[in-house]
Structures are given as C-alpha cells and as structure tokens.
Design an enzyme around this catalytic site. Structure first.
Site, short mmCIF file in Angstrom:
data_model
loop_
_atom_site.label_atom_id
_atom_site.label_comp_id
_atom_site.label_asym_id
_atom_site.label_seq_id
_atom_site.Cartn_x
_atom_site.Cartn_y
_atom_site.Cartn_z
NE ARG A 7 -0.06 21.35 -31.35
CZ ARG A 7 -0.94 21.97 -30.81
NH1 ARG A 7 -1.17 21.59 -29.58
NH2 ARG A 7 -1.31 22.99 -31.23
CD GLU A 34 -4.35 16.98 -32.75
OE1 GLU A 34 -3.52 17.01 -33.14
OE2 GLU A 34 -4.74 18.45 -32.30
#
Length: 747
Positions: A304, A703
């Site tokens: 990620r 997030e």
C-alpha cells in the site's frame, strides 16, 4: 430500555471482551517472554513458576496439539518460541493460574537458558545484510532515467519516519471456553474474527466447525487488533483446550506496549525533478520498512505504500522501490493508513525541498501538479475526475488560503520569539483491500414475528460507528424505523470467512451485504404487499414503517410481517457481496485495485516559540470528499480523530528502544499521546456529491484523514524556517520539542 450502539458507548455501558462475566472455574494466563533480542533457547526451568501459589500449569510449544505457526501472509510465525527467539518480548511459555496476579508472578519466575546471537535493529542495516521478508518490489510509470535530462531542478534527500503505538483504550484480551463437544468458543478483541478462527484451528488441530469466535465490539483498534489480537486468542485457546477449563488472557498497559508491534518506521531516499515551469517530471524513491522480526502484515503494508507513493499528484515518470526489512524488534503491524502515510510523507518532504531550492511557496508547486482527469497512477488506474483540484480550490477559497499566507508573513515580520507557519496537505487515498480476495462480505438478516430485525455481518465496531451505519442502511432499505433494527455481535458461527474490519472497507463491504439481504426480504414481501394493497408490485413503496401505494393506502410493517409468516414467505436472508470490477496482477503491478479514491485537502497552521523550542498546532481547516454522507456527524468525528492521531505521530509520539532492543517508552508517562489541550481548532467542510462508488453513494472516511495530520510536521518546520534557515537533507519525525530546540539552536 434498550439503546443503540453509539448511545451505549456514550453512556459508558458498552460491554467489551474484558468486561464479560467469567464462567465458574475460569483460569488466567500470562506469557513468559524473552529478555533477549536474538538468542538460542537451550532449555526452560519450570520449577520456580510451578511453585508459585496459584499456578496450575506451564505450557510450551510441546503442548501445542496442532501446528505451532500462526502466520497469515507467510508461514514461520510460531505461537511459542522453540529453539530461537528473535525479539525482546517474544513468548516462549504460557503460565496458567487461578488468578491474573498469580499467572503474572509465575511468568516472571520462569527461567530459561539463553545463548545470545547477533542482532539488527536498523532497517537499512537489515537490507544491507540481506535480511528481507520478501524481495524488494518496484512500482514504475514512464521512463524515469530518460526524464532526468529534461529537468531543470533536481532535489534529493532522506527521510526518517518514526514509529507509533496504537494506544487503544482496551488492551489485548481473549476468553476461551471449552465446549462439551470438544470444541471451543472464543471471545476475542480482534478486528479479524476469521483470522483468529483459522489460527486457532491450526494450533488446536480442530476443524473450524468446532470453533466459534465472537466479537461484540472493541475498545479501539486502529489496526493493532487486525493481526496481533490473534496470538492472545490462540494462547487462551491452547490453555482452555489442554486444561478443559475457561481461560482468560488480558494484558495490562505496559505489557501490551512491550509485547505488541507498532506502526512501521520507514527510512527513505528520494529524488524529485521539475521542469522550468515547475511541473513534476520525475520522481524516484527507495523505502526501507522496518518490519520487525516476522512478516505479520508487513508486505501488504509495504504494497500500500507503493500504491500511494504519488499521493494526489500528477507524476508522469515514477519509480518507487520498497523493501520490507527483518530486524530484531517486535513484529510491526497494521496501523491506521496501512503504509500510505509513510510513502506520502516522503513525497511531501521532497516537494518542500524543491520549493525551498526554487525560492517559492510549496503550495504553488502542489496546486500546479495536482491530479487531473485521466492522469495515470503507477499501478494502472487513472484519475476519474478533477476532484483533487476541486477540493484544493474549495479549501483555498472557503478558508482564504491567500489571506492566511499573508497574515502569517505579517506576523513573522513583526519579530518576537514566536513564529508561525502554515502548509497544505492534499490526499488521494484508494479504497479497497489491495488483496482482491478480501473484498467480499456476507450478511445474515432475520425479520422476527413482531417486525423487529436482526442483522449479523463480519464488521467489527471499534468506535468508528460501522454498526450504526449498517443499522441505518438496513432501516432505509426496508423502510422501517431504525429502532426496529439490531446489529448483532460478529460471530463466525453466523457469518463465515469474513474479511478483517480494516482498510476503511467495513461499511462498504458489510453494509452492502446487509443491504442485499434486506433487498432479498423485500423481494419476497413485495408481491404480498401488492396483493394486500390491491396494486401492482411495482407501485409498492416501503417507507415510514409501512408498505404504501400511491393513493395513500398502507399496511403497517408489523401487520405485513404477520401476514408474511402466515403465507410462509421467507423472513430470513443470507447475502454475499463482492466489490465488482477489482483486479490486480502483482507480477506486473498493474490492474484496478481500488473501487474509488477519496480526495481532500487540509490547511494546517502552527506556532513555534523559538526560544523555548515548543510548538503548537493552532488550526486545521479541511475540505474532505465524503460522497453522499450517511451520517455527517459521524464522519466529522472520524476526521477529527484521525487528524489528532496524525498530529500526535508527527509531534510527540516517539518510540524508543535501548541498545539491546528493550522498549523504553512502555508507559503513558514516557510515551506522550496528544490530549485535549494538544488538539487544535478543526474546521471541516464535507464535500458531498453523487459521483461516489461506495455504500449508497457514500465514501469511506476512516483512514484517509490521517494524512492531514502530516501537515503538523511541515507547518512547524515552516514556522521554524521563518526564524532561521533549516537544513533539510534529512528530515526526521517526530518533531518533538527537544528536536525543535536542537535544530533551532544547532545543538
């Protein structure tokens, strides 16, 4: 009287795993852990521990009936060490006693014969020694090597990003209860019930149908209970299985801090090239991730980082290489943002270095190079719209960016010991699990004879309000009052093979599965309602706790359900949802890994006292892309919490180990998280439109806003630079008061 989930939390009446009443005969467990960062384990002396009053048993790896391995992405993560330990705090035995205190004392009485081995604590040193979790990976776009020749400005530098502790309110906890059929029921404080389910099956040797994992709710998680709740549940399960008695294992705060992994520290090198007009032409970076001693989720987190290495910017030529480096620290793990904040920080640092070299404001470079419709990401997707620019421009106009810049310049020109700085941080955050197989969910819905509704999904509520969102979606879909809908605790017996509640996907996946289950119920009720209302099925509307048709005739929901049961119409439904259109080829690093992107921008202002070295974040103004918000108040709360958490990581939260790998910051007296007095004024403007791809047009909000907290570092640096020039060849976080003072005064 019953209360919805958010009311229970607000009233302090919510029940967590550690609050569960203990069955008669419950034992308590505690681990004995390695005092060495790397050593050979030559033997264990149990005598002193067994002599401790109240101690019932001392279990080691030899007592594990199944496989001594709880690795998820990779094998090789033993539940209890056998021949070798790889960090301070690695469990090698489990002490079980009739009280938590006795278990704790017994664990400290256990003795082992250690033969110390060489250690590595630094990610770059591990990389040089070839200590990698897996080979390095590279995401690339365009031709970086050829692009440098066209650059008129090239900057390079290094970043050292610190770690962070999760500091969830509820520490790691599990209660394992033997069943009369030889199976186990486990109450676990985990974000990943199926992860615990599979791991317990592996260590116990039991089939998964003999194991049930239930999670009511968590007292915070932030990623720290996605993978690292698993060993504590497995240890409690091992003791319960061996001793045939209920066993609880709950860590106190210092043990939780010492024995669990943190946010991954990163070390990075970067190089950024621009043309004469200030356009970004080339970007190259190498990221060294400190994984700790085992894989955990490190490689997924590293991936990620690669996905988000270009953030919200148009970069036609990119090459980012990342390596997950094995060190002798406790295995680092998931944390809100999951590797994206580390990679984004590196690029933001590079942009500000370029702005300094050119003698211009970083904001002009940032605005000029924001993503536009059709711009390519290194992983194969393209930007769907100009929302990054739209969010920036709305922030600039609504919060008067130019005026704030002028006010800061005037304040700093007036002299005195205080200096102010501001910065803008944009965000482009992809929503979906990057492992495509995880983008699925199931929901089981029951409508009871009185018209009340129960829905069970794989989503775990940890304070982010996912149960509230699911409850609202089911109520809206069925057209009933929210008070009729109950979201049941997550259980692997009700819904199986669930994905972790992580990656900001909990509501998107589980909420859509719940909606699909509700639609199945309506598909059965619609013909019946049409018959009772004497109208075509298409004319029936489910709303306001009733089924109605155009002329106003209605049948109340409870009456409809009674009629449905009498006609043997199904009142239960199981639905499965898989996010459509996702695919990714890791061999080519190309595909469509995300359902959509969340955009936004934040203006962060700070003040530094240059004589004392103290700094404060004064204000954060945000424009954030939420799609069609299901609950604006909940969204604002998530944004505020994420920002403050990011500010803490950037300014005060410093993880320190001694030269032997022992954690020094193992209490909340030595590890400083932000409190109410550290929180700045936060102004949030929610950007809502219908172009989203999430649940009922909403977008994930858990997030992405943490990225705004990165602005705390850059705003403080801007304030410091207003007093004196600062070297920026190496930028290091957190920017604590000590670090501010030493940089300002060359100490």
């Amino acid at each position: 009287m019953t209360y919805p989930p958010l009311a229970l939390l607000a009233r302090g009446e919510a029940c967590f795993t550690g609050d569960l009443p203990l069955p008669p005969g419950t034992l308590h467990a505690m681990v004995a852990t390695s005092p060495q960062a790397h050593a050979r384990l030559n033997g264990i002396d149990r005598s002193a521990a067994l002599a401790e009053p109240g101690v019932v048993a001392v279990l080691t790896a030899a007592d594990i009936p199944g496989t001594n391995d709880i690795g998820n992405l990779f094998r090789g993560e033993p539940l209890l060490a056998v021949e070798e330990v790889h960090c301070v705090g690695e469990p090698y035995a489990l002490v079980v006693a009739d009280s938590a205190d006795a278990a704790w004392r017994g664990a400290r009485e256990l003795r082992a014969d250690w033969q110390p081995l060489p250690t590595i604590f630094d990610a770059r040193a591990a990389y040089a020694a070839g200590q990698l979790i897996q080979p390095p990976r590279t995401f690339a776009l365009g031709d970086v090597d050829a692009a440098w020749a066209s650059c008129t400005t090239v900057v390079s530098g290094r970043v050292e990003l610190g770690s962070a502790e999760h500091v969830y309110m509820e520490t790691q906890c599990a209660l394992a209860i033997p069943r009369d059929d030889g199976g186990l029921k486990i109450h676990s404080a985990t974000q990943s019930p199926s992860g615990v389910h599979k791991a317990v099956a592996a260590i116990s040797g039991l089939p998964m149908h003999l194991i049930e994992v239930e999670v009511e709710r968590l007292g915070g998680g932030f990623g720290g209970k996605e993978e690292q709740a698993t060993p504590w549940a497995c240890l409690a399960a091992l003791a319960a299985l061996r001793l045939r008695r209920p066993v609880r294992l709950q860590l106190d705060r210092p043990d939780d801090m010492r024995l669990t992994g943190k946010r991954h520290p990163y070390s990075a090198d970067y190089r950024l090239g621009l043309d004469a007009q200030g356009n970004f032409l080339a970007y190259e970076a190498t990221l060294y991730q400190n994984a700790g001693c085992t894989a955990d989720l490190s490689t997924a987190i590293l991936e990620r980082s690669l996905f988000h290495a270009t953030n919200a910017y148009r970069l036609p030529n990119v090459r980012v290489t990342a390596a997950s480096c094995r060190t002798n620290l406790p295995s680092n793990t998931a944390f809100r943002g999951f590797g994206a904040p580390q990679a984004i920080f590196v690029l933001e640092a590079a942009i500000r270095r370029a702005a300094r070299q050119l003698g211009i404001a970083p904001e002009s470079l940032q605005r000029q190079n924001l993503l536009r419709t059709g711009d390519a990401f290194p992983y194969g997707m393209t930007a769907a719209d100009d929302r990054a620019t739209a969010c920036w421009d709305e922030l600039s106009s609504h919060f008067d960016l130019a005026g704030r810049q002028q006010a800061v310049a005037q304040f700093n020109a007036s002299g005195g010991p205080l200096r102010k700085g501001l910065t803008v941080v944009p965000v482009c955050f992809g929503i979906s699990f990057t492992a495509t197989l995880l983008n699925q969910a199931e929901a089981l819905l029951h409508v009871y004879a009185d018209g009340s509704v129960s829905i069970t999904t794989g989503a775990v509520d940890m304070g982010q309000g996912v149960q509230h969102r699911i409850r609202r979606v089911v109520a809206l879909t069925l057209g009933v009052d929210e008070a009729r809908v109950h979201v049941a605790s997550t259980s692997t017996r009700s819904v199986a093979n669930v994905s972790p509640t992580a990656a900001s996907t909990g509501a998107d996946l589980n909420g859509e599965a719940a909606r699909q289950a509700a639609l199945r119920i309506l598909a059965g009720l619609r013909p019946l309602a049409a018959e009772l209302l004497a109208c075509p099925p298409a004319a029936v509307v489910f709303a306001h706790d009733a089924a109605t048709q155009a002329d106003g005739r209605r049948i109340a929901w409870p009456e409809l359900i009674v009629a449905a049961y009498a006609r043997r119409v199904p009142l239960s439904a199981l639905a499965h949802y898989a996010t459509p259109g996702l695919h990714f080829d890791p061999s080519a690093n190309q595909g469509r890994p995300f359902a959509y992107h969340v955009m936004g921008a934040a203006l962060v202002e700070a003040t530094v006292d240059v004589l004392r070295g103290t700094g404060r974040i004064d204000r954060v103004a945000v424009v954030h892309d939420v799609g069609l918000s299901l609950d604006p108040t909940l969204d604002r709360g998530q944004i505020e919490g994420a920002i403050v958490q990011g500010i803490g990581w950037m300014t005060s939260e410093e993880i320190l180990y001694d030269e032997n790998g022992r954690l020094l910051t193992d209490t909340l007296a030595s590890y400083k998280i932000p409190d109410l007095y550290d929180a700045p004024a936060i102004d949030i403007r929610l950007r809502q439109d219908a172009g989203a791809a999430g649940l009922l047009g909403s977008k994930a909000v858990g997030e992405p806003p943490l990225i705004y907290g990165l602005g705390a570092y850059f705003a403080l640096r801007a304030a410091m630079a207003a007093w004196r020039p600062l070297p920026d060849e190496v930028q290091q976080t957190p920017l604590t008061a000590e670090r501010i003072f030493t940089q300002l005064h060359d100490l």
